[in-house]
Design a protein around this motif. Structure first.
Motif, PDB file in Angstrom:
ATOM      1  N   LYS A   1      63.850  48.805 120.173  1.00  0.00           N
ATOM      2  CA  LYS A   1      62.780  48.651 121.231  1.00  0.00           C
ATOM      3  C   LYS A   1      63.464  48.121 122.794  1.00  0.00           C
ATOM      4  CE  LYS A   1      58.052  47.168 120.767  1.00  0.00           C
ATOM      5  NZ  LYS A   1      57.507  46.389 119.593  1.00  0.00           N
ATOM      6  N   ARG A   2      64.435  47.179 122.561  1.00  0.00           N
ATOM      7  CA  ARG A   2      64.939  46.546 123.747  1.00  0.00           C
ATOM      8  C   ARG A   2      65.660  47.479 124.393  1.00  0.00           C
ATOM      9  NH1 ARG A   2      66.460  40.491 122.178  1.00  0.00           N
ATOM     10  NH2 ARG A   2      64.328  40.641 121.097  1.00  0.00           N
ATOM     11  N   ALA A   3      66.791  48.005 123.747  1.00  0.00           N
ATOM     12  CA  ALA A   3      67.650  48.980 124.217  1.00  0.00           C
ATOM     13  C   ALA A   3      67.537  50.239 124.594  1.00  0.00           C
ATOM     14  CB  ALA A   3      68.976  48.845 123.720  1.00  0.00           C
ATOM     15  N   GLN A   4      66.158  50.950 124.099  1.00  0.00           N
ATOM     16  CA  GLN A   4      65.950  52.132 124.145  1.00  0.00           C
ATOM     17  C   GLN A   4      65.969  52.879 125.379  1.00  0.00           C
ATOM     18  OE1 GLN A   4      62.534  52.649 121.430  1.00  0.00           O
ATOM     19  NE2 GLN A   4      63.375  54.859 120.976  1.00  0.00           N
ATOM     20  N   GLY A   5      65.484  51.978 126.414  1.00  0.00           N
ATOM     21  CA  GLY A   5      65.483  52.330 127.839  1.00  0.00           C
ATOM     22  C   GLY A   5      66.935  52.784 128.349  1.00  0.00           C
ATOM     23  N   GLU A   6      67.690  51.508 128.081  1.00  0.00           N
ATOM     24  CA  GLU A   6      69.136  51.690 128.918  1.00  0.00           C
ATOM     25  C   GLU A   6      70.209  52.559 128.187  1.00  0.00           C
ATOM     26  OE1 GLU A   6      70.210  47.106 127.623  1.00  0.00           O
ATOM     27  OE2 GLU A   6      68.206  47.494 128.457  1.00  0.00           O
ATOM     28  N   LYS A   7      69.803  52.917 127.006  1.00  0.00           N
ATOM     29  CA  LYS A   7      70.741  53.893 126.169  1.00  0.00           C
ATOM     30  C   LYS A   7      72.286  53.391 126.474  1.00  0.00           C
ATOM     31  CE  LYS A   7      67.876  57.524 125.146  1.00  0.00           C
ATOM     32  NZ  LYS A   7      66.873  56.785 124.563  1.00  0.00           N
TER      33      LYS A   7
ATOM     34  N   LEU B   1      74.279  53.271 124.322  1.00  0.00           N
ATOM     35  CA  LEU B   1      75.211  54.168 123.456  1.00  0.00           C
ATOM     36  C   LEU B   1      75.393  55.615 124.138  1.00  0.00           C
ATOM     37  CD1 LEU B   1      74.999  52.642 119.917  1.00  0.00           C
ATOM     38  CD2 LEU B   1      76.954  52.498 121.582  1.00  0.00           C
ATOM     39  N   ALA B   2      74.706  55.955 125.124  1.00  0.00           N
ATOM     40  CA  ALA B   2      74.878  57.075 125.885  1.00  0.00           C
ATOM     41  C   ALA B   2      76.255  57.884 125.692  1.00  0.00           C
ATOM     42  CB  ALA B   2      74.211  57.299 127.083  1.00  0.00           C
TER      43      ALA B   2
ATOM     44  N   ALA C   1      68.808  56.514 118.779  1.00  0.00           N
ATOM     45  CA  ALA C   1      67.930  56.422 119.841  1.00  0.00           C
ATOM     46  C   ALA C   1      68.651  55.702 121.027  1.00  0.00           C
ATOM     47  CB  ALA C   1      66.726  55.230 119.245  1.00  0.00           C
ATOM     48  N   LEU C   2      69.723  54.835 120.662  1.00  0.00           N
ATOM     49  CA  LEU C   2      70.427  54.112 121.850  1.00  0.00           C
ATOM     50  C   LEU C   2      71.192  55.034 122.419  1.00  0.00           C
ATOM     51  CD1 LEU C   2      71.342  50.854 120.429  1.00  0.00           C
ATOM     52  CD2 LEU C   2      69.103  51.454 121.530  1.00  0.00           C
ATOM     53  N   GLY C   3      71.369  56.638 122.129  1.00  0.00           N
ATOM     54  CA  GLY C   3      72.003  57.436 122.829  1.00  0.00           C
ATOM     55  C   GLY C   3      73.206  58.191 121.999  1.00  0.00           C
ATOM     56  N   ALA C   4      73.513  57.614 120.905  1.00  0.00           N
ATOM     57  CA  ALA C   4      74.841  58.095 120.276  1.00  0.00           C
ATOM     58  C   ALA C   4      74.599  59.363 119.516  1.00  0.00           C
ATOM     59  CB  ALA C   4      75.453  56.875 119.188  1.00  0.00           C
ATOM     60  N   GLN C   5      75.525  60.251 119.393  1.00  0.00           N
ATOM     61  CA  GLN C   5      75.675  61.341 118.318  1.00  0.00           C
ATOM     62  C   GLN C   5      76.273  60.881 117.290  1.00  0.00           C
ATOM     63  OE1 GLN C   5      77.349  64.869 119.825  1.00  0.00           O
ATOM     64  NE2 GLN C   5      76.326  64.855 121.870  1.00  0.00           N
TER      65      GLN C   5
ATOM     66  N   TRP D   1      83.876  68.871 118.789  1.00  0.00           N
ATOM     67  CA  TRP D   1      83.304  67.569 118.724  1.00  0.00           C
ATOM     68  C   TRP D   1      84.345  66.625 118.521  1.00  0.00           C
ATOM     69  CZ3 TRP D   1      82.015  63.223 115.409  1.00  0.00           C
ATOM     70  CH2 TRP D   1      80.909  62.580 115.720  1.00  0.00           C
ATOM     71  N   GLN D   2      84.759  65.814 119.435  1.00  0.00           N
ATOM     72  CA  GLN D   2      85.631  64.780 119.029  1.00  0.00           C
ATOM     73  C   GLN D   2      85.053  63.357 119.286  1.00  0.00           C
ATOM     74  OE1 GLN D   2      89.332  64.192 119.745  1.00  0.00           O
ATOM     75  NE2 GLN D   2      88.872  61.954 119.546  1.00  0.00           N
ATOM     76  N   PRO D   3      84.929  62.798 117.929  1.00  0.00           N
ATOM     77  CA  PRO D   3      84.433  61.285 117.853  1.00  0.00           C
ATOM     78  C   PRO D   3      85.165  60.359 118.836  1.00  0.00           C
ATOM     79  CG  PRO D   3      85.942  61.910 115.924  1.00  0.00           C
ATOM     80  CD  PRO D   3      85.793  63.142 116.850  1.00  0.00           C
ATOM     81  N   ASN D   4      84.545  59.325 119.412  1.00  0.00           N
ATOM     82  CA  ASN D   4      85.122  58.349 119.979  1.00  0.00           C
ATOM     83  C   ASN D   4      85.145  57.171 119.514  1.00  0.00           C
ATOM     84  OD1 ASN D   4      82.623  57.899 120.931  1.00  0.00           O
ATOM     85  ND2 ASN D   4      82.705  58.932 122.922  1.00  0.00           N
TER      86      ASN D   4
END
Length: 455
Positions: A58-64, A66-67, A90-94, A144-147
């Protein structure tokens, strides 16, 4: 030995099935995508029990935070892991995911994740070959290169390090959460071969105390009851290893009236066992008389064929450590011994003279192989999931140079934050320091309250 898959499932290997989710994607491999709805319900139940992750989501969804993060994960695939994966999303990661244990995947949860678009490669009862195939399918994807790596046991890290060294060099950080995996990372670091920073979540206090001590204290009895229906009162038990897992197992068994012996190599843990009222012995001294042998050392060949030969009839043998190396199960696969599958996860191994031992989960992790979800103390495992998420965010967003190519502990401030997110569940109220008290102790009012080495 027969496979552990539910007999109502058809026996076609998931690798040979063509499955698609409702959006038409087939970038996954699970037992049966049709179980997704059932799995979704389990994930929703788990969400109720995981306040920290839901608060973080909830808290970090807006700022993402892990985009742009491309996380490849290898953990137990349970409803709690699903909540973690969906939070990371939800935090932006794949994310792409495989299982770190061939028996601990909940098929319906894997199906629910695949249905909601996560590339998941896992099913309960994989063969050794399937296990590595699934890991490879997560990693080896065109374009796809994992980081980031999230690992439990070090197998995924090991695979990328060995098979895809160029990919390994581009990883920003590794989060590892088992004793075994952390040990492997320290070995790499010592040899000067660890070219990425790694976060050791296993030794964070919340992980040690919750997942290892409190969780095992609850789940050891559950796993034994489900598989053997035994009574614990008056039974003689030897627990090999008195680390956090051993402490949890011993506490539970003692409370049920068992007579508990402990074996230990470390004098400090040994002294703790003595002070807690347990007899410290060598395995050889008690092996003929005990009714149950439980390993939780993270080592190999703790229970050898010689020990197994000397056990009394109907002795129950099981492992609570991460890897399946503690009991020398391979030495039992010989022509003179007969294996009898009694029920799922329970084998009788019979000697020529008729003596039999009861081997649980073929020497693999008892609680995750033999307990099922709601009973497996959801809220406590939740703590670790939150630590994992925070460690990933910390490593991914750290400025250049903050973390060198080494293994780090989760910062104490984050450890305390994870704990504080769970307190509302217990209707617990923290006391706050006054300015005067904070000054007297030399602390910031908001923590960290203890030094990093405090356990």
């Amino acid at each position: 030995a027969a496979s552990y898959t539910d007999s109502s499932d058809d026996e076609t290997s998931p690798r040979d099935k063509q499955q698609k989710n409702s959006k038409g994607s087939s970038d996954f491999c699970v037992k049966n995508i049709k179980q997704a709805e059932f799995g979704r319900r389990e994930i929703e139940i788990a969400e109720q029990e995981m306040p920290a992750l839901m608060a973080l989501r909830k808290r970090a969804q807006g700022e993402k935070p892990l985009a742009g993060a491309k996380i490849v994960g290898c953990t137990h695939i349970t409803a709690q892991t699903a909540v973690l994966m969906e939070t990371l999303g939800a935090l932006g990661a794949q994310c792409r995911w495989a299982a770190c244990n061939i028996y601990s995947t909940l098929n319906e949860v894997a199906a629910a994740l695949a249905e909601s678009g996560f590339p998941v490669f896992a099913w309960k009862g994989e063969s050794e070959d399937d296990f590595w195939w699934c890991i490879d399918r997560c990693v080896n994807v065109e374009g796809w290169q994992p980081n980031m790596i999230l690992d439990d046991g070090g197998d995924l890290t090991h695979w990328i390090y060995k098979k895809y060294p160029n990919m390994f060099k581009k990883i920003k950080g590794i989060v590892e959460e088992s004793v075994t995996g952390v040990h492997r990372l320290y070995q790499l670091s010592k040899a000067g071969k660890l070219c990425v920073p790694a976060m050791n979540v296993n030794d964070s206090v919340t992980k040690q105390k919750f997942d290892n001590l409190y969780c095992c204290r609850e789940s050891i009895l559950d796993g034994l009851k489900r598989t053997t229906d035994m009574m614990f009162g008056g039974k003689q038990v030897v627990v090999c290893g008195y680390g956090e897992v051993g402490k949890g197992c011993c506490a539970a068994l003692k409370a049920m009236g068992s007579i508990v012996y402990v074996t230990e190599i470390d004098p400090i843990c040994a002294l703790q066992a003595c002070m807690d009222g347990f007899r410290l012995v060598k395995l050889n001294e008690v092996i003929r008389q005990v009714d149950i042998v439980i390993t939780c050392t993270g080592n190999k060949n703790v229970v050898t064929r010689e020990h197994l030969d000397r056990m009394k009839n109907s002795c129950i043998v099981c492992n609570m450590g991460h890897s399946n190396t503690e009991i020398d199960v391979a030495s039992l696969r010989t022509p003179e011994l007969t294996w009898e599958r009694v029920r799922s996860q329970v084998d009788h191994v019979i000697w020529p003279d008729g003596k039999r031992i009861v081997l649980l989960a073929e020497g693999r992790l008892l609680n995750l192989s033999c307990s099922t979800v709601p009973t497996f103390v959801l809220s406590i495992t939740a703590t670790t999931q939150a630590s994992r998420a925070l460690a990933l965010i910390e490593l991914y967003n750290a400025p250049e140079g903050r973390y060198k190519q080494d293994v780090y502990l989760l910062p104490k401030k984050m450890d305390e934050y994870v704990a504080s997110l769970h307190l509302p569940t217990f209707d617990a109220h923290l006391t706050e320091l006054t300015d005067e008290q904070a000054k007297y102790l030399g602390l910031n009012k908001n923590g960290p309250f203890k030094p990093n080495y405090y356990r």
